[in-house]
Design a protein around this motif. Sequence first.
Motif, PDB file in Angstrom:
ATOM      1  N   GLU A 138       2.884  68.577 -34.435  1.00 24.26           N
ATOM      2  CA  GLU A 138       3.828  68.849 -35.520  1.00 24.26           C
ATOM      3  C   GLU A 138       3.990  67.625 -36.423  1.00 24.26           C
ATOM      4  O   GLU A 138       3.959  67.723 -37.659  1.00 24.26           O
ATOM      5  N   GLU A 139       4.140  66.453 -35.796  1.00 23.65           N
ATOM      6  CA  GLU A 139       4.290  65.211 -36.573  1.00 23.65           C
ATOM      7  C   GLU A 139       2.999  64.878 -37.321  1.00 23.65           C
ATOM      8  O   GLU A 139       3.029  64.400 -38.461  1.00 23.65           O
ATOM      9  N   LEU A 141       0.815  67.026 -38.440  1.00 22.53           N
ATOM     10  CA  LEU A 141       0.704  67.941 -39.566  1.00 22.53           C
ATOM     11  C   LEU A 141       1.548  67.446 -40.746  1.00 22.53           C
ATOM     12  O   LEU A 141       1.099  67.481 -41.899  1.00 22.53           O
ATOM     13  N   GLU A 142       2.754  66.970 -40.446  1.00 21.62           N
ATOM     14  CA  GLU A 142       3.622  66.412 -41.490  1.00 21.62           C
ATOM     15  C   GLU A 142       2.931  65.266 -42.216  1.00 21.62           C
ATOM     16  O   GLU A 142       2.960  65.163 -43.443  1.00 21.62           O
ATOM     17  N   ARG A 143       2.302  64.382 -41.440  1.00 26.12           N
ATOM     18  CA  ARG A 143       1.610  63.231 -42.032  1.00 26.12           C
ATOM     19  C   ARG A 143       0.467  63.682 -42.932  1.00 26.12           C
ATOM     20  O   ARG A 143       0.275  63.161 -44.028  1.00 26.12           O
ATOM     21  N   ARG A 144      -0.302  64.650 -42.451  1.00 26.05           N
ATOM     22  CA  ARG A 144      -1.453  65.114 -43.234  1.00 26.05           C
ATOM     23  C   ARG A 144      -0.989  65.772 -44.532  1.00 26.05           C
ATOM     24  O   ARG A 144      -1.611  65.611 -45.574  1.00 26.05           O
ATOM     25  N   ASN A 145       0.097  66.521 -44.446  1.00 27.00           N
ATOM     26  CA  ASN A 145       0.638  67.169 -45.648  1.00 27.00           C
ATOM     27  C   ASN A 145       1.150  66.131 -46.642  1.00 27.00           C
ATOM     28  O   ASN A 145       1.006  66.285 -47.853  1.00 27.00           O
ATOM     29  N   THR A 146       1.741  65.058 -46.105  1.00 22.88           N
ATOM     30  CA  THR A 146       2.297  64.003 -46.958  1.00 22.88           C
ATOM     31  C   THR A 146       1.199  63.245 -47.691  1.00 22.88           C
ATOM     32  O   THR A 146       1.320  62.935 -48.881  1.00 22.88           O
ATOM     33  N   GLU A 157      -2.454  73.880 -37.404  1.00 19.80           N
ATOM     34  CA  GLU A 157      -1.605  73.324 -36.340  1.00 19.80           C
ATOM     35  C   GLU A 157      -1.972  73.892 -34.962  1.00 19.80           C
ATOM     36  O   GLU A 157      -1.940  73.188 -33.960  1.00 19.80           O
ATOM     37  N   THR A 181       4.190  56.954 -33.439  1.00 18.27           N
ATOM     38  CA  THR A 181       5.334  57.073 -34.358  1.00 18.27           C
ATOM     39  C   THR A 181       5.941  55.700 -34.653  1.00 18.27           C
ATOM     40  O   THR A 181       6.788  55.573 -35.539  1.00 18.27           O
TER      41      THR A 181
END
Length: 203
Positions: A138-139, A141-146, A157, A181
């Motif tokens: 989940e984290e 995926l957030e990084r890749r989207n950012t 995911e 993280t």
Amino acid sequence: MPFKSQFFVFEGIDGSGKTTVSKKVSEILSTKSISNLWHREPTDSIHGQKIREFLQGKIKLTPDEQLKLFLLDREFSVNETILPTLKSDTCLVQDRYYFSTAAYQGRDEEHAADILYMNEDKGFPEPNRVYFLDLSPEEALERRNTRGGNKEAFDDEKEQTRIYQNYLAILPESTIFVDATADLEEVVNFCVEDILLSLSLKT
């Protein structure tokens, strides 16, 4: 101070930061007069280029074709870079190795283990240290989207969760799990300190 060359591998799911971390680790080791080479797989060989075209969605490959290309690329990597580097008293800092192939190409944990054994049976050299940059799917995926950029073959995911579970099943017991993280500088310094310990340059 003379030391025997060692092989350090960085693993992790997409977005964990292993490429950035491994490059920075290599740079810091150089500033400490530790001869080393940063290397990545897939390589820039003809096989590695095909793998990258697949990852970028430019060509389609069956799972068997993917695995065959990864093994051919690894043979090239071992023969052209890994073994010559280690024989020249130069340390190797590597972004991905056969643990990635097992985790990504494995349908499930059992199949991932079979792929790992397939690589080991070929006699590919074992790393002295494996660093797994631990980040939840989940984290990641957030990084890749950012960070943006084009989507790749395993970006979903659900796929990353499968890959993460495969990693946990096949990584060796000696694997050093690093909290991805944490602050980048903290992660890099932790890995550098551990490498110095492994090289017996720090007590």
